[in-house]
Every structure is written in C-alpha cells, then in structure tokens.
Motif scaffolding. Sequence first.
Motif, PDB file in Angstrom:
ATOM      1  N   TRP A 100       0.791  -1.221   0.000  1.00 53.75           N
ATOM      2  CA  TRP A 100       0.000   0.000   0.000  1.00 53.75           C
ATOM      3  C   TRP A 100       0.822   1.269   0.000  1.00 53.75           C
ATOM      4  N   HIS A 101       2.133   1.145   0.165  1.00 57.10           N
ATOM      5  CA  HIS A 101       2.995   2.320   0.195  1.00 57.10           C
ATOM      6  C   HIS A 101       4.412   1.870  -0.134  1.00 57.10           C
ATOM      7  N   TYR A 105       8.042  -1.858   5.090  1.00 62.08           N
ATOM      8  CA  TYR A 105       7.028  -2.275   6.060  1.00 62.08           C
ATOM      9  C   TYR A 105       5.620  -2.293   5.499  1.00 62.08           C
ATOM     10  N   ALA A 106       5.413  -1.617   4.385  1.00 62.59           N
ATOM     11  CA  ALA A 106       4.069  -1.485   3.817  1.00 62.59           C
ATOM     12  C   ALA A 106       3.779  -2.496   2.714  1.00 62.59           C
ATOM     13  N   ASP A 108       2.750  -6.050   1.393  1.00 57.92           N
ATOM     14  CA  ASP A 108       1.999  -7.217   1.863  1.00 57.92           C
ATOM     15  C   ASP A 108       2.494  -8.520   1.252  1.00 57.92           C
TER      16      ASP A 108
END
Length: 120
Positions: A100-101, A105-106, A108
């Motif tokens: 999502w970014h 860490y973003a 998936d």
Amino acid sequence: EVQLQASGGGLVQAGGSLKLSCVASGFGWAHATIGWFRQAPGKEREEISCIKGEDTSTFYVDSVKGRFTISSDNANKMVYLQMNSLKPEDTAVYYCAAGWHCKTYAMDYWGQGTQVTVSS
C-alpha cells in the motif's frame, strides 16, 4: 493466488545495464503500490522504486534517480525495472513486492529475489 516472481538479474560490469521483470498477479492491481526493493549483504532491505497501479505514478530513491526506470504492463501484470549506468554499490538481491505504500514495512506480498552483481 498471489504471484510475484522476479527475474532478469545477473552479472554485469560497471556502467552496464540490466532489465528486471516481475510477474505481479493475484491481488488488486488498481489499488496497489508495486515496487522493487533490494538487500545488499549486511544491510537492511531498502526501497528502490515503486509504481502505483491506480495512476502509474512513480517513486525513486535518490541513489537510483536518472539511472533506473520503473514501468508496468497492467494488461499482462508485469512490472519492469530498467537499470542503466550500474555501479558496484548496486550489487544486491532485488525483490519485487506489492502493498500500500513504497516502504518495506508497507508491502503485503513479496517475491523471491534475483541477484544483481555489478563488477568494477
């Protein structure tokens, strides 16, 4: 089923070029950020470049701006990373990922990596 499969790595001399490809399917492409990340030995994985499925806007980390180009083929669920003017410090395992970014860490979903080695 989510599929993220990177390919195209190899050994190249400094100043050379490589083009990485990633099959990216099985998730909502239109709302995803799909990107390339790399991890060099002894270092943390870092974001390199991302492209948004919604509007194909792109992001590049400063160290690759002007040398790397990310592109996508929505119809065939492919994302590419054209890498020019390669430097020894570009040596790393390169991963494609979706999330999502444009941050580690973003993400998936992650694909397996492809090794890029740049000799001096």
